[in-house]
Design an enzyme around this catalytic site. Sequence first.
Site, mmCIF file in Angstrom:
data_model
loop_
_atom_site.group_PDB
_atom_site.id
_atom_site.type_symbol
_atom_site.label_atom_id
_atom_site.label_comp_id
_atom_site.label_asym_id
_atom_site.label_seq_id
_atom_site.Cartn_x
_atom_site.Cartn_y
_atom_site.Cartn_z
ATOM 1 N N SER A 250 -7.149 -0.851 -5.836
ATOM 2 C CA SER A 250 -7.473 0.441 -6.436
ATOM 3 C C SER A 250 -6.344 0.938 -7.334
ATOM 4 O O SER A 250 -5.915 0.203 -8.211
ATOM 5 C CB SER A 250 -7.785 1.416 -5.292
ATOM 6 N N HIS A 391 -15.709 -0.069 -1.838
ATOM 7 C CA HIS A 391 -14.318 0.028 -2.280
ATOM 8 C C HIS A 391 -13.389 -0.093 -1.067
ATOM 9 O O HIS A 391 -13.265 0.857 -0.285
ATOM 10 C CB HIS A 391 -14.191 1.416 -2.935
HETATM 11 C C1 GTR Z 1 -10.201 7.089 -7.155
HETATM 12 C C2 GTR Z 1 -9.874 6.840 -8.589
HETATM 13 C C3 GTR Z 1 -9.862 5.374 -8.869
HETATM 14 C C4 GTR Z 1 -9.126 4.583 -7.804
HETATM 15 C C5 GTR Z 1 -9.203 5.186 -6.412
HETATM 16 C C6 GTR Z 1 -8.126 4.757 -5.434
HETATM 17 O O1 GTR Z 1 -10.345 8.413 -6.836
HETATM 18 O O2 GTR Z 1 -10.835 7.473 -9.365
HETATM 19 O O3 GTR Z 1 -9.337 5.141 -10.156
HETATM 20 O O4 GTR Z 1 -7.822 4.364 -8.147
HETATM 21 O O5 GTR Z 1 -9.150 6.550 -6.412
HETATM 22 O O6 GTR Z 1 -6.983 4.511 -5.781
HETATM 23 O O7 GTR Z 1 -8.448 4.739 -4.242
#
Ligand code: GTR
Length: 412
Positions: A250, A391
């Site tokens: 991320s 994610h």
């Molecule tokens: C989210 C963000 C992403 C990603 C994520 C993370 O809110 O929009 O770009 O980086 O966080 O790091 O968990």
Amino acid sequence: TLAMPSFAQDIKVLYDEAELPKFTLPDPLVAQDGTKITTREAWEKIRRPELLQLFETDVYGKAPAAPPIASRVISEREVFGGKATERQVRIFLTGKEDGPYADLILFLPKSDKPVPVVTALNFKGNHSLSDDPTIPLPQGWMRNIAADGIKNHTATEESRGAAKSRWPLERILDRGYAVATAYYGDIDPDFDDDFQNGIHAAFKKEGQAKPAADEWGSIAGWAFGLSRIADYLEQQDAIDHERMIVMGHSRLGKTSLWAGATDTRFDLVISNNSGCGGAALSRRRFGESVRRINTSFPHWFCDNFLKYNDNEDACPVDQHELIALIAPRPVLICSAQEDQWADPHGEFLSGLYADPVYRLLGTDGLAATEMPPLDKLINSRIGYRIRPGKHDVTPSDWEAYLDFADKQLGGK
Ligand code: GTR
């Protein structure tokens, strides 16, 4: 997750390929003055430095030159029934014991030969990796996560082991790899405070209130921290210095790509679900867009990157060129099917459009022209995998990382 500013909620999010804008990507093999790059030498002398500089000034911001680090071993003991050593080391990021430090935890499998290492920052503190009660809690700012017992931005005993599912340590060690990790907030606390704390404050020039528009944001700060960990690992005989891997998930996947681009001591780079500002092409504007990310997280990139809010086509670079900056070293791009916010297809396309640079440098590039089926690892010099699910970092992700590393770095 952090609260989204209310004005950010109004930004329309595109999730349909048919709705995407038409765009032309910058060609990684054409220099800014129009010269075609047709030799390895021209790539190394002209285009690579030019691209690196463009990413520095327009996307992540330039980091200062690093002084030699200082480090101090805090503890060392055997873990996993004697199969491995766990060493805790304080890394003084400015080389001075009164400056900011990152607490590194290094898990080393017992071996009579130097071992490859995966370096990756963590989100929740070193104590979140295992139930080991001797790992100190981070002293600095943490994101509030009620489920992990993090309140008032302070880690508590309750958060021990909170990230265990993301770190199958024993399995990684059994596969012969060391793990080196530190809490990313030790390097720069992840909130927008105009860079008054962390690594940025420590390097501020005389009279400077905050970094200039082309100077480092938080991602470049975290990447700087990864390079300081590499400084330490390079001093260790137990580590194979030809097989140093950098991995991140991320926002830390954006960070691992930038660390891999700027620091060629990382022999292999892995980005997991890195999305916008990571592996995903910005010009697609699919899922998270440049405007959206700059609105929610104004501290991640340099201020020049704000110029490209709703204006991606004006940016002199796009993210396939970040992948190209890693060439000819292996790079693995990992996506998750339910993580459309990170634009899996755009992540794949970055790999595909970096392919000509790898070919010019004489390696294979990406051995696919279309998105592979779920769970199928494309194990070429540019690697790609998409798995079902959300994610996250899963044990199956780690199997793919290590299968990729075994093949691309020559196995044991
Ligand atoms: C989210 C963000 C992403 C990603 C994520 C993370 O809110 O929009 O770009 O980086 O966080 O790091 O968990």
